[in-house]
Design an enzyme around this catalytic site. Structure first.
Site, short mmCIF file in Angstrom:
data_model
loop_
_atom_site.label_atom_id
_atom_site.label_comp_id
_atom_site.label_asym_id
_atom_site.label_seq_id
_atom_site.Cartn_x
_atom_site.Cartn_y
_atom_site.Cartn_z
N GLN A 29 3.18 9.90 1.12
CA GLN A 29 4.48 9.23 1.19
C GLN A 29 5.41 9.59 0.03
O GLN A 29 6.60 9.30 0.08
CB GLN A 29 4.30 7.71 1.22
N CYS A 53 6.08 -0.31 7.15
CA CYS A 53 5.70 0.86 6.38
C CYS A 53 6.88 1.26 5.51
O CYS A 53 8.02 1.27 5.99
CB CYS A 53 5.34 2.00 7.34
N LEU A 54 6.62 1.57 4.25
CA LEU A 54 7.71 1.94 3.34
C LEU A 54 8.43 3.21 3.80
O LEU A 54 9.58 3.44 3.44
CB LEU A 54 7.16 2.14 1.92
N GLY A 75 0.83 -1.20 0.00
CA GLY A 75 0.00 0.00 0.00
C GLY A 75 0.87 1.25 0.00
O GLY A 75 1.99 1.23 0.51
N HIS A 92 -4.34 1.44 7.39
CA HIS A 92 -2.97 1.96 7.45
C HIS A 92 -2.81 3.16 6.49
O HIS A 92 -2.29 4.21 6.87
CB HIS A 92 -2.00 0.82 7.09
N GLU A 93 -3.31 2.99 5.25
CA GLU A 93 -3.12 4.05 4.25
C GLU A 93 -4.01 5.27 4.54
O GLU A 93 -3.60 6.40 4.31
CB GLU A 93 -3.37 3.52 2.84
N HIS A 138 -2.35 7.36 6.91
CA HIS A 138 -1.33 8.22 6.28
C HIS A 138 -1.94 9.53 5.80
O HIS A 138 -1.33 10.59 5.91
CB HIS A 138 -0.71 7.51 5.06
ZN ZN Z 1 2.83 3.24 5.67
#
Ligand code: ZN
Length: 146
Positions: A52, A90-91, A47, A132-133, A136
């Protein structure tokens, strides 16, 4: 399509709230979606939220078992009381994995890539990724879940 640089914590953009997309079919948003999908694929993530990659607009993409999802202006309309704890990464937080408690099932309203309103019911991993997204988009990271 191009791969975008994923912002890494503590980049301040990650902690800002995103704004609603006013024109989902604009060339900017359409290109953003394609580039986000390419970036997600290359990074082997599941995701990615626009914040991000430094764009403060409400767009998320997900990729689970080769199914691709695009949600513009997503919001959770209901969530199950039943929760589940599972490890998340998380990226934007390389090497960090935390146990996060999330609702098992959610309902989400959003706009799809074609600019149409959609409503979906998600459970399991998709429900987790969406929570999660969407976090963000509100400037919330897994490290804020304490
Ligand atoms: Zn993340």
């Amino acid at each position: 399509m191009s791969t975008l640089r994923i912002l890494i914590y503590p980049d301040p953009v990650l902690c800002k709230k995103c704004v609603e997309v006013s024109d989902p079919s604009s060339p900017f948003i359409q290109r953003l979606i394609l580039n986000m999908q390419e970036t997600l694929k290359k990074s082997k993530g599941i995701g990615l939220a626009a914040s991000q990659i430094g764009v403060n607009q409400k767009v998320i993409v997900a990729r689970l078992w080769k199914d691709e999802y695009v949600f513009i202006n997503p919001h959770i309309t209901s969530q199950s009381r039943e929760k589940e704890v599972s490890e998340e990464g998380c990226l934007s937080l390389p090497g960090i994995y935390l146990n996060i408690k999330r609702s098992k099932k959610i309902r989400v309203k959003a706009i799809n890539q074609e600019g149409k309103k959609i409503k979906i019911k998600a459970k399991g991993l998709l429900a987790r990724v969406l929570q999660h997204e969407i976090d963000h988009l509100d400037g919330i990271l897994i490290t804020d879940h304490r």
